[in-house]
Design an enzyme around this catalytic site. Sequence first.
Site: not given
Length: 335
Positions: A75, A101
């Site tokens: 990410k 999340d």
Amino acid sequence: MIRTTRTLSRMKFSRPEARSWRCPPAPTGVRDFHAGLPGYAPTPLTALPALAAELGIGRLFVKDESSRLGLPAFKALGASWAVHRVLERHSGQVTLTTATDGNHGRAVARMARLRGQHAHVFVPHTVPEPAIEAIRAENAQVTVVEGTYDDAVARAAEADGVLVQDMGWPGYEEVPAWIVEGYGTLCHEIDEQLDSEPDLVVVPVGVGSFAQAVITHYRGRDSRTRLLAVEPDSAACVLESLKAGELRTVPTGDTIMAGLNCGTPSATSWPYLLNGLDAAVAISESECTKAMQDLHAQNVHSGPCGAAPLAGLRAIRADFGQLDTVVLISTEGRP
């Protein structure tokens, strides 16, 4: 032609003509940006000969994202590029807001801290406490939302600050596009690490932004590579949308694949998912757990989301015929 099949409780999707679909190629320059960041290095592409033999594949590789720019997931690629682009337009102190999340929020918080900015991260109540504490350790404010991931996204979008979300909707499209561009560096690394194009690349899917980056990479040029998306069977929003031929929201439950626990695909990713995926499949918790254990036995320490591609490939292997080279993208390390 779209084919959907239910085997026992499993849903899977295929689109044989996906390889003929084309989209504009990703912009250049992002890889150079990442290469200039402290700590940047290509992540390993590790051969898995024992698992290749089990699956009847010539060569099986895993792109191991367990350590990327100092974080345990891919990410950081999208967050670093998007934060860079956002801050080009904002002078002085800002607060970067996002929902997550787990890994995306931590990456945004890390990039905010490194750039001397504030971060406010919204998480659904199902996110494990260690993931929340990891975000707080980046000096971010964390708000736990009593609801789903979609509810956390809505709260982040309403908060004061500049939203850096890896999910798009009408009117919020530019920042998600930057995040997708950032993910493309991973695909360029695979090109450099292989001696030829893979027959199949297997990608775990949440809202679909990472899958959009992979689709753009291969469908933005002439390529024979097929693309398989894998989701939890408790949060198969992309699969259900593909089956319906339009965006759908699905109810979600608890899953060990926390980063994939998303109920609605990204609207900006949807055209790519609909047209560019060759196949999609949903997997169970037990299938994911077995894949994670088997990867660990091969010294690849994937987390549940990272192990999902192996489980998905096993579930749908018979649909692909002969495969000489396959790449599994393990998007996260073990928690």
